[in-house]
Design a protein around this motif. Structure first.
Motif, mmCIF file in Angstrom:
data_model
loop_
_atom_site.group_PDB
_atom_site.id
_atom_site.type_symbol
_atom_site.label_atom_id
_atom_site.label_comp_id
_atom_site.label_asym_id
_atom_site.label_seq_id
_atom_site.Cartn_x
_atom_site.Cartn_y
_atom_site.Cartn_z
ATOM 1 N N GLY A 53 -3.575 100.492 -47.340
ATOM 2 C CA GLY A 53 -4.480 100.231 -48.437
ATOM 3 C C GLY A 53 -5.557 101.383 -48.319
ATOM 4 O O GLY A 53 -5.932 101.737 -49.563
ATOM 5 N N ASN A 56 -4.042 104.803 -49.459
ATOM 6 C CA ASN A 56 -3.632 105.074 -51.017
ATOM 7 C C ASN A 56 -4.867 105.003 -51.719
ATOM 8 O O ASN A 56 -4.803 105.505 -52.842
ATOM 9 C CB ASN A 56 -2.810 103.938 -51.121
ATOM 10 N N GLY A 57 -5.625 104.229 -51.233
ATOM 11 C CA GLY A 57 -7.062 104.041 -52.048
ATOM 12 C C GLY A 57 -7.787 105.439 -52.082
ATOM 13 O O GLY A 57 -8.187 105.878 -53.187
ATOM 14 N N VAL A 294 3.119 102.007 -51.074
ATOM 15 C CA VAL A 294 2.505 100.942 -50.079
ATOM 16 C C VAL A 294 3.609 99.810 -49.929
ATOM 17 O O VAL A 294 4.621 99.684 -50.740
ATOM 18 C CB VAL A 294 1.133 100.428 -50.843
ATOM 19 N N THR A 299 -1.115 95.033 -50.171
ATOM 20 C CA THR A 299 -1.786 96.115 -49.950
ATOM 21 C C THR A 299 -1.955 97.103 -51.324
ATOM 22 O O THR A 299 -2.829 97.818 -51.499
ATOM 23 C CB THR A 299 -0.742 97.191 -49.001
ATOM 24 N N SER A 303 -5.441 98.384 -52.129
ATOM 25 C CA SER A 303 -5.854 100.123 -52.403
ATOM 26 C C SER A 303 -6.425 100.136 -53.518
ATOM 27 O O SER A 303 -7.407 101.067 -53.489
ATOM 28 C CB SER A 303 -4.486 100.885 -52.198
#
Length: 567
Positions: A53, A56-57, A294, A299, A303
């Protein structure tokens, strides 16, 4: 003195070139590493769904915070004060729509692209074709704006004046070189590194951007003993508007004395822009595909929460950067360098560097922010390219042309060729469009995403009656209306010239075929896209309640999300 000034300029250019080279070397190294991890279609399109997360965030932040965000918003705040911050608010609020309505359900329902969700309970070929056309249109418009900006940025930051050359390049040649280099790099990232390489490039960019913005912001605030009120007062005093600089109405929703019609148009245009920004994010193809990288919907939601935190912090920093540039650099110096204010952030970085460490550190700060801006463009164009190539390979080639019979290796190979094709088209268009005012293309991309993509996604997820005709009509109606209305708007013709004599429209001043008064079409095109999606659905007898029930189970639980969505 001229010799000393020239030596200083050459020093700045050398530092900038070195930092650019280091950045490119790092990202190419990441791409080589990623290419060894990319073996299957899942690896290429979604990075093996192995990102956390947090990762990807940061990648979403890197993908979303484009050069328009970094340079454009800071410049708009520096020149127009309060009104410039409206863009930041619009971009940030948009993530609530993505979080609450799209992220989790999309991750559960699809596999690689937006079309996986939209076409799940419909006829594959017409819906996936329409989705591919929309994805490619949004991506090309967005790419074109970014790459034209890249060429201008390279020439500007190398400080090549009219009649001068650097490394044998004039300003015009430097622009073309900048466009070609960005195009080659984005194709390399996507073709070899796939989603894994693209994601890590975006993470690196997000860290650099946040670090650079935070550093410059802290240095500016320290000049005012961390008293933001004093900074705002100085910014207003240094602006061309005085105290009105801190009030709305300088740039958007401008009230025109004695002209009630134009005042109303300006107000409606502001609402239209806000709608496109808030609703468009949840329909941008290069943002939507990030939800597939993800392992699960939890998740994906995590993210987006990280992305909101990162992006929100960044947009708060743009407030400091914009007001800081207005106060420290000054309105006149900013507009002299670039009339749109796009160099306000780099100019501010150089000014605070000069203040705290002299000319050398000013040159270092300028070069660092220039490298950050370059990284910003690279990561955004890479995200757009992989969204386009994935849609062409997965949706159009495999599902439409090969009717779902292509092997994973074949699909990945086509995706790589598609990336090269998209890159080549973008380079050629950007080279020919480099002297045109293409700033409106980013807003147009958001309008298309809000008009064509978001209504069909939401109706696919939530309306049992929704069917193939509704999806196809909705996508094409939103796409055609948004592009068509912009074509007949003042941004293309009839807007006239500014005080400096610069043409404000795409076409020359003598050409005027505009009849649609708004510069942003969202207020009309979003309802049109939704209306045609509903009309198309109600005029067709097609219905598949069982398939909708399966989609609901998948959307809410994630069951079967790893499987292909063709049927």
């Amino acid at each position: 003195m001229n010799v000393i000034a020239q030596d200083a300029t050459n020093q700045e250019r050398l530092i900038t070139v070195i930092l650019f080279a280091v950045l490119i070397a790092i990202t190419l190294g990441v791409t080589v590493w990623a290419s060894r991890q990319t073996k299957s279609a899942t690896d290429f399109h979604s990075g093996g769904r192995g990102f956390t997360g947090i990762q990807n965030g940061f990648a979403i932040g890197g993908d979303y915070m484009s050069a328009a965000s970094f340079l454009g918003i800071a410049g708009t705040i520096a020149l127009f004060g309060y009104d410039g911050f409206l863009y930041s608010i619009g971009f940030l609020v948009a993530w609530l729509v993505a979080l609450l309505l799209v992220a989790e359900l999309l991750r559960n329902s699809g596999r690689f692209t937006m079309a996986d969700v939209v076409s799940y309970r419909m006829r594959q070929r017409p819906v996936r074709t329409a989705a591919s056309v929309s994805t490619l249109t949004v991506s090309i418009f967005y790419l074109l704006a970014q790459m034209v900006g890249a060429g201008a940025l390279v020439a500007l930051l190398l400080g090549i004046e009219e009649g001068e050359t650097y490394l044998g390049m004039s300003a015009d040649v430097a622009k073309i070189v900048g466009i070609v280099v960005v195009g080659i790099l984005m194709v390399t990232y996507v073709s070899f590194g796939g989603m894994t390489g693209t994601t890590w490039v975006q993470i690196i960019k997000a860290v650099m951007l946040m670090g650079g913005a935070l550093l410059v912001s802290l240095l500016v605030l320290s000049m005012y003993d961390f008293n933001f009120g004093s900074l705002m007062n100085d910014a207003a005093a240094s602006s061309a508007a005085g105290d009105a600089f801190l009030e709305p109405g300088q740039r958007y929703g401008v009230e025109v004395a004695g002209d009630a019609w134009q005042t109303m148009v300006n107000k409606l245009d502001l609402i239209s822009l806000g709608l496109a920004l808030v609703l468009g994010t949840a329909g941008l193809p290069h943002i939507l595909i990030r939800f597939y990288t993800v392992p699960d919907s939890k998740t994906a939601r995590k993210s987006v929460n990280w992305a909101i935190g990162i992006i929100g912090t960044f947009y708060l920093l743009t407030l400091i950067l914009g007001f800081g540039a207005a106060a420290v650099v000054g309105h006149e110096a900013i507009t002299e360098q670039n009339t749109a204010g796009n160099t306000a952030a780099p100019q501010l970085a150089q000014a605070v560097g000069d203040h705290f460490g002299g000319d050398f550190w000013g040159a270092v700060m300028l070069a660092f922010i220039a490298a950050v801006a370059f990284a910003t463009i690279l990561s955004t164009v890479a995200g757009l390219t992989i969204a386009s190539s994935s849609s062409l390979a997965h949706d159009f080639y495999n599902s439409v042309l090969r009717k779902g019979q292509a092997s994973e290796q074949e699909e990945v190979r086509v995706a790589r060729f598609a990336a090269i094709g998209v890159g080549a088209i973008s380079i050629v268009l950007a080279v020919f469009a480099q002297d045109l005012n293409v700033a409106f293309l980013v807003a147009l991309a958001f309008a298309i995403a809000a008009s064509a993509n978001l209504p069909t996604i939401l109706l696919s997820l939530f309306w049992k009656r929704f069917n193939t005709r509704g999806a196809v009509w909705g996508i094409y109606a939103g796409l055609i209306s948004s592009v068509g209305l912009v074509f007949f708007s003042p941004v293309v013709s009839g807007k006239g010239v500014d005080a400096a004599g610069n043409n404000l429209s795409l076409f020359p001043e003598s050409v005027d075929f505009s009849w649609f008064p708004l510069e942003n079409p969202g207020l009309v095109s979003i309802p049109v896209g939704l209306l045609f999606a509903i009309i198309g659905t109600l005029t067709s007898n097609e219905s598949d309640p069982k398939r909708f029930a399966k989609l609901q189970v998948r959307a809410l639980t994630g069951a079967g999300a790893e499987r292909a969505t063709t049927h």
